[in-house]
Design a protein around this motif. Sequence first.
Motif, short mmCIF file in Angstrom:
data_model
loop_
_atom_site.label_atom_id
_atom_site.label_comp_id
_atom_site.label_asym_id
_atom_site.label_seq_id
_atom_site.Cartn_x
_atom_site.Cartn_y
_atom_site.Cartn_z
N ALA A 1 10.03 30.56 -32.13
CA ALA A 1 11.11 29.64 -31.75
C ALA A 1 12.40 30.42 -31.60
N LYS A 2 13.19 30.08 -30.55
CA LYS A 2 14.43 30.80 -30.26
C LYS A 2 15.61 29.85 -30.29
N ASN A 3 16.74 30.32 -30.86
CA ASN A 3 18.04 29.70 -30.61
C ASN A 3 19.03 30.82 -30.30
N SER A 4 20.27 30.50 -30.15
CA SER A 4 21.23 31.53 -29.73
C SER A 4 21.46 32.57 -30.81
N ASP A 5 20.99 32.30 -32.04
CA ASP A 5 21.14 33.29 -33.12
C ASP A 5 20.00 34.31 -33.14
N GLY A 6 18.81 33.96 -32.55
CA GLY A 6 17.70 34.91 -32.54
C GLY A 6 16.35 34.21 -32.43
N THR A 7 15.27 35.01 -32.60
CA THR A 7 13.89 34.51 -32.48
C THR A 7 13.21 34.62 -33.84
N SER A 8 12.54 33.56 -34.23
CA SER A 8 11.76 33.55 -35.47
C SER A 8 10.29 33.40 -35.14
N TYR A 9 9.41 33.89 -36.09
CA TYR A 9 7.97 33.83 -35.90
C TYR A 9 7.31 33.19 -37.11
N GLY A 10 6.22 32.46 -36.85
CA GLY A 10 5.42 31.93 -37.93
C GLY A 10 4.46 32.99 -38.45
N VAL A 11 3.69 32.60 -39.45
CA VAL A 11 2.72 33.54 -40.03
C VAL A 11 1.67 33.90 -38.97
N GLU A 12 1.16 35.13 -38.99
CA GLU A 12 0.17 35.59 -38.01
C GLU A 12 -1.22 35.04 -38.36
N ARG A 13 -1.93 34.57 -37.32
CA ARG A 13 -3.31 34.12 -37.48
C ARG A 13 -4.19 34.92 -36.51
N ASP A 14 -5.41 35.21 -36.93
CA ASP A 14 -6.31 36.05 -36.12
C ASP A 14 -7.57 35.28 -35.76
N PHE A 15 -8.17 35.63 -34.62
CA PHE A 15 -9.45 35.07 -34.22
C PHE A 15 -10.12 36.04 -33.25
N THR A 16 -11.43 35.85 -33.05
CA THR A 16 -12.19 36.70 -32.13
C THR A 16 -13.01 35.82 -31.18
N THR A 17 -12.96 36.15 -29.91
CA THR A 17 -13.82 35.49 -28.93
C THR A 17 -15.21 36.11 -29.07
N THR A 18 -16.09 35.49 -29.84
CA THR A 18 -17.30 36.18 -30.30
C THR A 18 -18.56 35.75 -29.57
N THR A 19 -19.61 36.64 -29.74
CA THR A 19 -20.97 36.29 -29.36
C THR A 19 -21.56 35.42 -30.46
N PRO A 20 -22.76 34.85 -30.28
CA PRO A 20 -23.33 33.94 -31.29
C PRO A 20 -23.61 34.64 -32.62
N THR A 21 -23.83 33.82 -33.67
CA THR A 21 -24.27 34.32 -34.97
C THR A 21 -25.73 33.91 -35.17
N VAL A 22 -26.59 34.90 -35.48
CA VAL A 22 -28.02 34.63 -35.61
C VAL A 22 -28.57 35.42 -36.79
N THR A 23 -29.53 34.82 -37.52
CA THR A 23 -30.19 35.51 -38.62
C THR A 23 -31.67 35.69 -38.27
N THR A 24 -32.28 36.71 -38.88
CA THR A 24 -33.70 37.01 -38.63
C THR A 24 -34.55 36.42 -39.75
N THR A 25 -35.61 35.73 -39.37
CA THR A 25 -36.53 35.11 -40.34
C THR A 25 -37.49 36.16 -40.89
N ALA A 26 -37.84 36.03 -42.16
CA ALA A 26 -38.80 36.94 -42.79
C ALA A 26 -40.09 37.03 -41.98
N ILE A 27 -40.70 38.23 -41.99
CA ILE A 27 -41.92 38.47 -41.22
C ILE A 27 -43.13 38.06 -42.07
N THR A 28 -44.03 37.26 -41.49
CA THR A 28 -45.19 36.76 -42.22
C THR A 28 -46.43 36.89 -41.33
N ALA A 29 -47.58 36.48 -41.89
CA ALA A 29 -48.85 36.42 -41.16
C ALA A 29 -49.16 37.72 -40.44
#
Length: 596
Positions: A107-135
């Motif tokens: 946000a800006k006014n004539s006195d200067g620019t202020s910033y909120g706290v930084e937040r991070d994120f990632t444009t990601t590929t899917p999340t997948v887990t591997t099932t135990a091997i059987t038979a």
Amino acid sequence: MRNLIKVLTVFGWCLLGVIIGVVGVQAAAPTVTTTAITAITSTTASSGGNVTSDGGLHVSERGVCWSTSPNPLADDHHTHNGDGTGTFFSSLTSLTPGTLYHVRAYAKNSDGTSYGVERDFTTTTPTVTTTAITAITSTTATSGGNVTDSGGATVTARGVCWSISANPTTSDSKTTNGTGLGAFTSSLTSLTPGTLYHVRAYATNSVGTSYGSELDFTTLTVTTATITSITSTTASSGGAIPDSGGATITAKGVCWNTSPLPTTANSKTTNGTGAASFTSSLTSLTPGTLYHVRAYATNSVGTSYGDELDFTTLTVTTATITSITSTTASSGGAIPDSGGATITAKGVCWNTSTLPTTANSKTTNGTGAASFTSSLTSLTPGTLYHVRAYATNSVGTSYGDELDFTTSTIAPTVTTTAITSITSTTASSGGAIPDSGGATITAKGVCWNTSTLPTTANSKTTDGTGAASFTSSLTSLTPGTLYHVRAYATNSVGTSYGSELDFTTLTTPTVTTTAITVITSTTASSGGAIPDSGGATITAKGVCWSRSTGPTADSSHTTNGTGAASFTSSLTSLTPGALYHVRAYATNSVGTSYGS
């Protein structure tokens, strides 16, 4: 007068109040917070902010800014979300898939620019887990996976992939198990028996493909244990079952025969059920006989066999090792059972690796079943050796128990490198250490002196440790001096020296002036001889003259070529009736010398 004082007092307090009021309403930059990141896809996301204070001045601009670097600024990628205080919502677009972003409201006014706290994120590929091997069988197995997060985009493919190499990908063998979120089951087929496989679940969206953790399994169901405790009629082996194939092990043991590839139809042990490792005792063997052994395991699918291992029943024992020196030792053997055939060769064999055979170093101690004594020679100092007695009959060769010993260490062997790059004050040499004496080389270099047989108490170089060859620089030498040089090497036993090499440092040449003859009013003849070139090539020679004493090559001079041969010089353009002073000169890489 009292009233005037009262008025002035009231005015002063009022003025102070005005000043305090002005200070109390001093303007500042706005105050803004950053909204949580939502609606993440591979290229877009949503955020926003809340301007909770305008700082006493109108907020002229507000929005969110983002970057792949921390602490983004309003000069980076940003949105414009109006002015004033209050909440606002922002759409982040044109993002790169699979990328970490940092976001802040501003946000800006004539006195200067202020910033909120930084937040991070990632444009990601899917999340997948591997099932135990059987038979698990010899050619098939079952696995699968669970897609727990789409990564912000539709999951268009999922399954498991496998390979005999680590970290399999969809470029390797794989299953295709539909789309979307959730769990799935996969059947792995056409596997090779007795093979280690690596398996990972995968899931693909528009950003890319993600993989679950890698799981490993082996289609082999049994391995054969090393054969030990061999006597003339018994031996020990056993097996391990790293994977039961997904079914209960109903029988296990080892089978053996004098023909290759024994099965449970031949001699065998029975070592219970279940997948635990087991030890087997082979009995009723024939002395001096070659046997073939395989572990086996049976489940509801069938019977699997481990690798085939071979051994010959023991017919010889190894004698204690004695008389150990740095290069020799004594041993021998006894043959309590000839295996029912004549002993045609016997002795001991040794190597630096375990289980030596007659293909390694060995003695030959005749024939027959009598005990024998053997001399081990040409050993390396400070080295661990493994020794076995052997005996050969028409069936084959048997070995006694393996015994170990270490030869004594000695001082190292060192050679001196030829001396090169000789100047008037320096030279180069070095050394090689073909034998460390069985102990670590803790110091090495070359030493030199004007007396023969130099030691490390004289001038020396220090060229590190270890048995590698080395190069040494000899410095601070005296010109024209004969030096004696030896390489040295030190281990825990002592210091050894290489052969002595001699050299003489370079110096200026030795030159004599030839008598002056054939004197005329303007010419004369002289010359010179060079009995010693100073150890370096003569690059210039001649005579120089002057009407002053001590003429030099900077005076009038002749140039009579190079090399150490004697020379004749013609002095010309002389002044009649003048007294001249003449000297022969000779030049090498060290400098210029003059005759008398």
